[in-house]
Design a protein around this motif. Structure first.
Motif, mmCIF file in Angstrom:
data_model
loop_
_atom_site.group_PDB
_atom_site.id
_atom_site.type_symbol
_atom_site.label_atom_id
_atom_site.label_comp_id
_atom_site.label_asym_id
_atom_site.label_seq_id
_atom_site.Cartn_x
_atom_site.Cartn_y
_atom_site.Cartn_z
ATOM 1 N N ARG A 1 -39.944 -17.199 4.486
ATOM 2 C CA ARG A 1 -39.740 -18.062 3.373
ATOM 3 C C ARG A 1 -40.142 -17.095 1.912
ATOM 4 N NH1 ARG A 1 -43.795 -20.936 4.317
ATOM 5 N NH2 ARG A 1 -45.390 -20.301 2.916
ATOM 6 N N GLU A 2 -40.941 -16.441 1.779
ATOM 7 C CA GLU A 2 -41.090 -15.649 0.622
ATOM 8 C C GLU A 2 -39.927 -14.430 0.468
ATOM 9 O OE1 GLU A 2 -44.737 -13.278 0.719
ATOM 10 O OE2 GLU A 2 -46.083 -15.351 0.344
ATOM 11 N N ARG A 3 -39.506 -13.987 1.248
ATOM 12 C CA ARG A 3 -38.336 -13.119 1.115
ATOM 13 C C ARG A 3 -37.152 -13.636 1.078
ATOM 14 N NH1 ARG A 3 -38.612 -8.239 -0.411
ATOM 15 N NH2 ARG A 3 -36.719 -7.691 0.804
ATOM 16 N N SER A 4 -36.873 -15.053 1.522
ATOM 17 C CA SER A 4 -35.618 -15.517 1.116
ATOM 18 C C SER A 4 -35.684 -16.146 -0.385
ATOM 19 C CB SER A 4 -35.206 -16.638 2.195
ATOM 20 O OG SER A 4 -36.456 -17.911 2.255
ATOM 21 N N ASP A 5 -36.906 -16.356 -0.741
ATOM 22 C CA ASP A 5 -36.930 -16.755 -2.103
ATOM 23 C C ASP A 5 -36.393 -15.854 -2.950
ATOM 24 O OD1 ASP A 5 -37.523 -19.613 -1.200
ATOM 25 O OD2 ASP A 5 -39.785 -19.370 -1.537
ATOM 26 N N PHE A 6 -37.045 -14.815 -2.834
ATOM 27 C CA PHE A 6 -36.885 -13.538 -3.497
ATOM 28 C C PHE A 6 -35.309 -13.226 -3.646
ATOM 29 C CE2 PHE A 6 -35.819 -8.794 -3.332
ATOM 30 C CZ PHE A 6 -36.038 -8.493 -4.513
ATOM 31 N N ILE A 7 -34.831 -13.019 -2.230
ATOM 32 C CA ILE A 7 -33.393 -12.656 -2.399
ATOM 33 C C ILE A 7 -32.497 -13.800 -2.961
ATOM 34 C CG2 ILE A 7 -31.305 -12.581 -0.745
ATOM 35 C CD1 ILE A 7 -33.473 -11.247 1.311
ATOM 36 N N ALA A 8 -32.708 -14.968 -2.952
ATOM 37 C CA ALA A 8 -31.655 -15.889 -3.555
ATOM 38 C C ALA A 8 -32.098 -15.888 -5.026
ATOM 39 C CB ALA A 8 -32.566 -17.350 -3.200
ATOM 40 N N ALA B 1 -32.985 -13.140 -6.893
ATOM 41 C CA ALA B 1 -32.422 -11.801 -7.339
ATOM 42 C C ALA B 1 -30.949 -11.619 -7.430
ATOM 43 C CB ALA B 1 -33.050 -10.667 -6.300
ATOM 44 N N PHE B 2 -30.315 -12.365 -6.261
ATOM 45 C CA PHE B 2 -28.924 -12.131 -6.189
ATOM 46 C C PHE B 2 -28.203 -13.585 -6.481
ATOM 47 C CE2 PHE B 2 -30.944 -8.870 -3.370
ATOM 48 C CZ PHE B 2 -30.120 -7.677 -4.113
ATOM 49 N N ASP C 1 -25.103 -3.831 -5.415
ATOM 50 C CA ASP C 1 -25.792 -5.006 -6.111
ATOM 51 C C ASP C 1 -27.179 -4.670 -6.201
ATOM 52 O OD1 ASP C 1 -23.388 -6.340 -6.223
ATOM 53 O OD2 ASP C 1 -23.663 -7.105 -4.211
ATOM 54 N N MET C 2 -27.883 -3.991 -5.426
ATOM 55 C CA MET C 2 -29.536 -3.945 -5.449
ATOM 56 C C MET C 2 -29.678 -2.703 -6.753
ATOM 57 S SD MET C 2 -31.086 -3.460 -1.799
ATOM 58 C CE MET C 2 -29.983 -2.207 -1.182
ATOM 59 N N PHE C 3 -28.776 -1.807 -6.925
ATOM 60 C CA PHE C 3 -28.671 -0.883 -8.084
ATOM 61 C C PHE C 3 -28.691 -1.740 -9.289
ATOM 62 C CE2 PHE C 3 -26.109 1.121 -11.334
ATOM 63 C CZ PHE C 3 -27.009 2.062 -11.799
ATOM 64 N N TRP C 4 -27.745 -2.694 -9.378
ATOM 65 C CA TRP C 4 -27.558 -3.561 -10.526
ATOM 66 C C TRP C 4 -28.795 -4.451 -10.860
ATOM 67 C CZ3 TRP C 4 -25.232 -3.145 -14.835
ATOM 68 C CH2 TRP C 4 -25.191 -3.994 -15.620
ATOM 69 N N TRP C 5 -29.180 -5.044 -9.926
ATOM 70 C CA TRP C 5 -30.296 -5.912 -10.027
ATOM 71 C C TRP C 5 -31.551 -5.098 -10.404
ATOM 72 C CZ3 TRP C 5 -34.860 -4.975 -7.342
ATOM 73 C CH2 TRP C 5 -36.174 -5.733 -7.575
ATOM 74 N N GLN C 6 -31.695 -3.987 -10.182
ATOM 75 C CA GLN C 6 -32.881 -3.099 -10.477
ATOM 76 C C GLN C 6 -32.608 -2.744 -11.894
ATOM 77 O OE1 GLN C 6 -33.741 0.989 -8.771
ATOM 78 N NE2 GLN C 6 -35.398 -0.358 -7.935
#
Length: 427
Positions: free
Chosen positions: A144-151, A153-154, A340-345
């Motif tokens: 739950r926590e990881r899917s909330d973060f991924i949603a 962030a991206f 995409d992770m780089f751009w998020w950061q």
């Protein structure tokens, strides 16, 4: 990982060699040297050439082998023979002896595994533990926590993100009930943190499957190895022949690594990275790179942030795509972020009242084409005259460790490279 520059993927060697091609190259090199070509002679003999008549085909072959990354021609010939055998074996079903599940942190090698003769079920597990909060939670809460973060962030649909996470976690559980599970991973933090989770998971519950590992930090003849996705099918087939069983020492290391990554303080991670991890040395290297995302005590920037801002300061205005590809090719000691992770950061560094980076021109269009420059405040941070954390940026995470500007966050001591507490800001 795909490198990106000016809209085109940068070529990476796929590890494939054919003996005949390089035999012909060696023959031409020998003939050129014997005919008086000084450049050809230099390639064969180095800076102290001898008489041309003494240049042999053996000398030329060894020179060709060294150029492509082997110690001598026999070493290259042996490896080329193994690749040829892997090409022929692709006509067979290499994993047909047992019902097999291949687990990989992306879909980049799925098609090539089929071409290599590996017909087992392919399963992705892609939770990017290298970014965002990663806490030691019960399985359902972790999902739950990881899917909330991924949603968030991206910019994904939360329900779809949750559904995908549940599917991948469930698939790992089901894989353990089969006959064989093969884990395919390379050496970077993205891969190795996922691998540590899987090893931890399998260490805590009895499974029926035979557990095997293919973990790669280099490939013969490939000078710039970035990841398994760059390799030709026959090289993947060659790696299959060199897979190893996952033993108790490796399971224990994975369990210790996962517990260190998810801890709320860096003590366990620091201790683990101060030691050699003989069961899988590349995991220790990846954990050290993960620890370097803690903020520097002077600048308040993690290593990824520091490298990106420094590169823009040196070459800006520069497109974000060029920053990403240059970091991977030249600056990053252990590349692990996808595009995409780089751009998020980068987003926190581009926002707020005191950003470190700014757009030099339009903000529209693909992120890779947007030009970036460093702000005046960014230069102050890079020089150590200001600290990014003093601006109270949004909380970020290094595994289970929260990094806050207004609290006594953990940072890295510049002299020792070890974690230390940073005094909290006054209200």
């Amino acid at each position: 990982m795909t490198l990106w520059s000016s809209g085109k993927a940068l070529p990476l060697h796929d590890g494939s060699f054919t003996l005949q091609t390089h035999q012909m190259e060696a023959q031409r090199l020998m003939e050129a040297a014997q005919a008086g070509d000084s450049n050809a002679m230099m390639q064969i003999t180095g800076p102290f050439p001898g008489p041309r008549s003494r240049v042999s085909l053996r000398d030329a072959r060894n020179a060709v082998a060294r150029r492509i990354g082997f110690g001598d021609w026999p070493a290259f010939e042996h490896h080329a023979g193994e690749l040829q055998a892997a090409r022929h074996a692709a006509n067979d079903e290499l994993d047909g002896d047992l019902r097999t599940v291949h687990i990989r942190c992306g879909s980049d090698i799925e098609t090539r595994l089929r071409s290599a003769g590996l017909a087992g079920r392919f399963q992705t597990f892609t939770d990017p533990f290298c970014i965002g909060p990663v806490n030691h939670r019960p399985r359902e809460r972790l999902i739950r926590e990881r899917s909330d973060f991924i949603a968030h962030a991206f910019h994904l649909d939360p329900d779809e993100a949750r559904r995908r996470q549940e599917q991948e976690y469930n698939a790992v559980e089901e894989a353990g009930d089969g006959a064989r599970v093969v884990l395919w991973f390379e050496h970077d933090s993205y891969d190795q943190l996922i691998l540590s989770y899987l090893l931890h998971y399998f260490s805590e519950r009895p499974i029926k499957a035979r557990l095997e590992l293919i973990a790669v930090d280099s490939v013969p003849g490939v000078r710039r190895f970035v990841g398994l996705g760059q390799l030709a099918p026959e090289v993947l087939g060659w790696l299959w022949r060199h897979r190893r069983p996952v033993d108790t020492a490796l399971l224990a290391l994975g369990r210790n690594a996962w517990e260190a990554v998810t801890a709320t303080t860096p003590h366990r991670l620091d201790r683990l990275t101060q030691r050699v991890t003989p069961a899988l040395p590349m995991l220790g290297h990846a954990l050290r790179r993960h620890l370097l995302e803690l903020p520097d005590e002077d600048t308040g920037l993690g290593l990824s942030e520091q490298l990106a801002v420094q590169l823009v300061a040196e070459r800006g205005p520069i497109t974000a795509g060029q920053v990403f590809s240059t970091l991977v090719r030249e600056r990053e000691p252990l590349p692990y972020l996808g595009g995409d992770m780089f751009w998020w950061q980068l987003q926190p560094l581009l926002s707020g009242d005191t950003p470190l980076l700014e757009y030099d021109g339009a903000r529209e269009g693909p992120w890779q084409e947007r030009e970036l420059s460093v702000t005046g405040f960014g230069h102050k941070v890079l020089s150590g005259h200001s600290n990014w954390l003093n601006t109270r940026p949004a909380r970020r995470w290094v595994g289970g460790i929260a990094v806050d500007g207004d609290r006594d966050s953990w940072c890295l001591n510049k002299a020792t490279g070890r974690p230390m507490r940073r005094p909290a800001l006054s209200a």
